[in-house]
Write an enzyme that holds these catalytic residues in place. Structure first.
Site, short mmCIF file in Angstrom:
data_model
loop_
_atom_site.label_atom_id
_atom_site.label_comp_id
_atom_site.label_asym_id
_atom_site.label_seq_id
_atom_site.Cartn_x
_atom_site.Cartn_y
_atom_site.Cartn_z
N TYR A 30 0.81 -1.22 0.00
CA TYR A 30 0.00 0.00 0.00
C TYR A 30 0.85 1.28 0.00
CZ TYR A 30 -3.88 -3.08 1.07
OH TYR A 30 -4.83 -4.07 1.01
N THR A 55 6.62 1.88 9.44
CA THR A 55 6.41 2.40 10.80
C THR A 55 7.25 1.57 11.77
OG1 THR A 55 4.16 2.83 10.12
CG2 THR A 55 4.62 2.99 12.47
N ARG A 66 2.55 8.79 5.94
CA ARG A 66 1.31 8.99 6.70
C ARG A 66 0.12 9.23 5.80
NH1 ARG A 66 4.40 13.45 7.87
NH2 ARG A 66 3.50 14.28 9.77
N LYS A 81 4.90 9.88 13.72
CA LYS A 81 3.75 9.15 13.18
C LYS A 81 3.01 8.38 14.28
CE LYS A 81 2.29 5.51 10.19
NZ LYS A 81 2.44 4.81 8.95
N ASN A 137 -1.04 8.79 15.12
CA ASN A 137 -2.02 7.70 15.11
C ASN A 137 -2.57 7.42 16.51
OD1 ASN A 137 -2.00 7.46 12.40
ND2 ASN A 137 -0.67 5.68 12.30
N ARG A 172 -5.26 9.91 17.23
CA ARG A 172 -6.53 9.53 16.57
C ARG A 172 -7.20 8.38 17.31
NH1 ARG A 172 -9.02 11.13 11.95
NH2 ARG A 172 -9.99 9.57 10.62
N GLY A 228 -9.87 -0.52 13.09
CA GLY A 228 -9.06 -1.50 12.37
C GLY A 228 -8.00 -0.84 11.53
N CYS A 233 -2.73 0.63 10.95
CA CYS A 233 -2.00 1.75 11.58
C CYS A 233 -2.54 2.07 12.96
CB CYS A 233 -2.10 2.96 10.68
SG CYS A 233 -1.62 2.57 9.00
N ARG A 242 -7.39 -5.61 6.77
CA ARG A 242 -6.40 -5.82 7.83
C ARG A 242 -6.91 -5.29 9.18
NH1 ARG A 242 -1.11 -3.31 5.42
NH2 ARG A 242 -2.64 -1.79 4.73
N1 SAJ Z 1 -12.55 5.22 12.69
C1 SAJ Z 1 -13.59 5.39 13.57
N2 SAJ Z 1 -14.07 6.66 13.78
C2 SAJ Z 1 -13.55 7.73 13.13
C3 SAJ Z 1 -12.48 7.56 12.25
C4 SAJ Z 1 -11.99 6.28 12.05
O1 SAJ Z 1 -14.10 4.44 14.18
O2 SAJ Z 1 -14.06 8.83 13.35
C5 SAJ Z 1 -11.99 3.87 12.46
C6 SAJ Z 1 -12.09 3.43 11.00
O3 SAJ Z 1 -13.32 2.90 10.69
C7 SAJ Z 1 -10.97 2.42 10.93
C8 SAJ Z 1 -9.93 2.98 11.89
O4 SAJ Z 1 -10.62 3.88 12.74
O5 SAJ Z 1 -11.38 1.17 11.38
C9 SAJ Z 1 -8.78 3.70 11.25
O6 SAJ Z 1 -9.23 4.48 10.15
P1 SAJ Z 1 -8.67 5.94 9.84
O7 SAJ Z 1 -9.38 6.45 8.65
O8 SAJ Z 1 -8.73 6.75 11.07
O9 SAJ Z 1 -7.14 5.74 9.58
P2 SAJ Z 1 -6.23 4.76 8.67
O10 SAJ Z 1 -5.76 3.63 9.55
O11 SAJ Z 1 -6.86 4.41 7.40
O12 SAJ Z 1 -5.00 5.75 8.37
C10 SAJ Z 1 -4.32 6.34 9.46
C11 SAJ Z 1 -4.16 7.84 9.17
N3 SAJ Z 1 -3.63 8.50 10.35
C12 SAJ Z 1 -4.19 9.65 10.82
O13 SAJ Z 1 -5.17 10.15 10.33
C13 SAJ Z 1 -3.54 10.26 12.02
C14 SAJ Z 1 -3.23 8.03 7.97
O14 SAJ Z 1 -2.95 9.40 7.77
C15 SAJ Z 1 -1.91 7.28 8.21
O15 SAJ Z 1 -1.06 7.38 7.08
C16 SAJ Z 1 -2.22 5.83 8.42
O16 SAJ Z 1 -3.06 5.72 9.59
C17 SAJ Z 1 -0.91 5.10 8.64
O17 SAJ Z 1 -0.37 4.56 7.66
O18 SAJ Z 1 -0.36 5.19 9.74
#
Ligand code: SAJ
Length: 425
Positions: free
Chosen positions: A11, A119, A152, A205, A209, A212, A256, A259, A323
């Protein structure tokens, strides 16, 4: 022209390799999976990502990108392999990065850069990868440069974000950091590159994460609390977020992806004081179980051997990636409780948790639809049509994305995770 060898065409690795190849560099992309290499040679990416097929076409036409199973000599080696979580000890499994370094050793020469985008836990460039690379007889900082620049970009918008997000670059030496900065300036705007030391780059990073993850955990805690209080968490969060300095994320059936569900553990392993981070992880990890509890409440005691339809097994909406998906945990738990699970996800090609069915097959004789993933396409599902195929018309919307009025009109008993509000007007 710079010669770059990218290790790992997943990815992150594939879009990175293609961005360099379309910005004035000759790139060999290495993956140990021959199927990935042969598919890319034919111009077919092995996963879905916006703009990726076009970028691959352009790179191949320019003859600037060669997929291969073998590492070759280069000016810069970029490691983009996965760093999974060691599930037993909850620490970063860095074995793939070490393996990548070992593959580079025979090709490493004076003046080369080794850049790690995977990472990693803080300190590992200095304490682990440097030592592996120095098996070449060359010294890091003196003969070659070791740099970390965490990727990121968000899946679903990777290519745009790889170019437009701020990029942090941290080398073991200033000279190495500067050389890497010049390389990334090929496709990242100058004012978006920030240079620092390796350990700071390694932690940035993980901090993002973790932030978040904590925010989502808070939203999930608010959701559970709202159920207990008899209010609608979605309404409450909407109003709280009107405050200019508040931005609460969305509750859901769990967190999920490769990250957010993993990276916080890489911080926990480095400090004895990461209690808040562990707490957030455990709240988010418990959400599939909470979602199952809500499912059981909807079904009531009288439904024996219930059949459940899962809408969505991707870890988040509008991607095909499963994943660390919370759907897997939900399904395992539900099956333990004797529920029969039927799965529909039109975006995913395969899924380790069960067979992927058409919508019609998945809803046939079902007692309850549980929406786990917020794919936009689910908004187009017609409740009138699916309702006719089901045994009982129950819906649990764990992401709050469907038009509930429409589902209720079609005779559905609708439950939204985090909303326990009785109508009071
Ligand atoms: N999720 C929630 N509620 C939300 C937002 C997300 O339940 O309000 C859940 C999603 O459904 C998912 C999980 O969190 O299961 C993660 O999704 P995501 O969209 O928050 O993030 P990722 O894992 O797709 O990507 C993150 C991002 N990090 C941040 O926004 C700080 C991305 O910028 C990073 O590049 C990526 O991790 C990474 O590679 O580390």
């Amino acid at each position: 022209m710079d010669k770059i060898c990218v290790l790992g065409l997943g990815y992150i690795g594939l879009p990175t390799a293609l961005l360099f190849a379309t910005h004035n560099a000759k790139v060999v992309g290495v993956d140990i999976n021959p199927k990935v290499v042969s598919s890319l040679k034919k111009g077919k990416p092995h996963f879905e990502e916006k703009g990726l097929p076009e970028l691959l076409k352009e790179a191949l036409e320019k003859k600037a990108f060669v997929p291969s199973t073998e590492v070759v000599e280069a000016d810069a080696f970029i490691i983009c392999v996965q760093t999974p979580l060691d599930k037993e000890y909850h620490v970063a499994d860095l074995a793939y990065v070490v393996k990548g370094c070992e593959m580079i050793v025979p090709h490493l020469k004076k003046g080369d850069m080794v850049i790690i985008e995977s990472t990693i836990s803080p300190g590992s460039s200095e304490n682990l990868f440097r030592i592996t690379l120095e098996k070449s007889g060359l010294k890091a900082g003196k003969d070659f440069y070791l740099i970390h620049t965490p990727e990121r970009a968000i899946p679903g918008n990777t290519i745009y974000e790889m170019i437009n997000n701020h990029r942090v670059i941290g080398g073991l030496t200033k000279e190495g950091t500067e050389k890497a900065r010049q390389l990334y300036e090929k496709f990242v705007p100058k004012d978006k590159i920030h240079c620092t030391d390796a350990k700071t780059a390694e932690i940035v990073k993980l901090m993002e994460n973790t932030f978040r993850d904590l925010n989502i955990a808070l939203a999930n805690e608010f959701a559970i609390m709202s159920e207990e209080l008899g209010i609608d968490v979605w309404e409450a969060i909407k109003y709280a977020n009107l405050h200019p300095r508040v931005d609460i994320l969305r509750p859901g059936p769990g967190v999920g992806g490769h990250c957010i569900a993993i990276d916080p553990w890489f911080l926990v392993e480095t400090s004895l004081n990461a209690q808040l981070i562990q707490m957030a992880r455990s709240i988010n990890d418990s959400m599939p179980f909470y979602t199952l509890r809500l499912t059981k409440q909807i079904l009531g005691r009288e439904t024996e051997f219930p059949v459940i339809t899962i809408l969505g097994v991707a870890y988040k909406g509008n991607v095909d990636d499963t994943r660390e998906t919370p759907a897997l945990k939900y399904i395992h738990l539900a099956e333990k409780y004797g529920m029969q699970i039927k799965i529909h996800d039109p975006l995913c090609k395969d899924f380790e948790g069960g067979e992927l069915l058409s919508l019609e097959e998945a809803v046939k004789d079902s007692d309850c639809i549980v929406l786990i993933t917020d794919h936009n396409i689910f908004k187009e599902v017609d409740p009138e049509v699916v309702g006719k195929l089901m045994r009982k018309k129950n819906l649990l919307d764990a992401r709050n994305i469907l038009d509930h009025k429409k589902w209720k009109k079609a005779g559905f008993n609708v439950k939204v995770l985090g909303n326990n509000k009785r109508n009071y007007f």
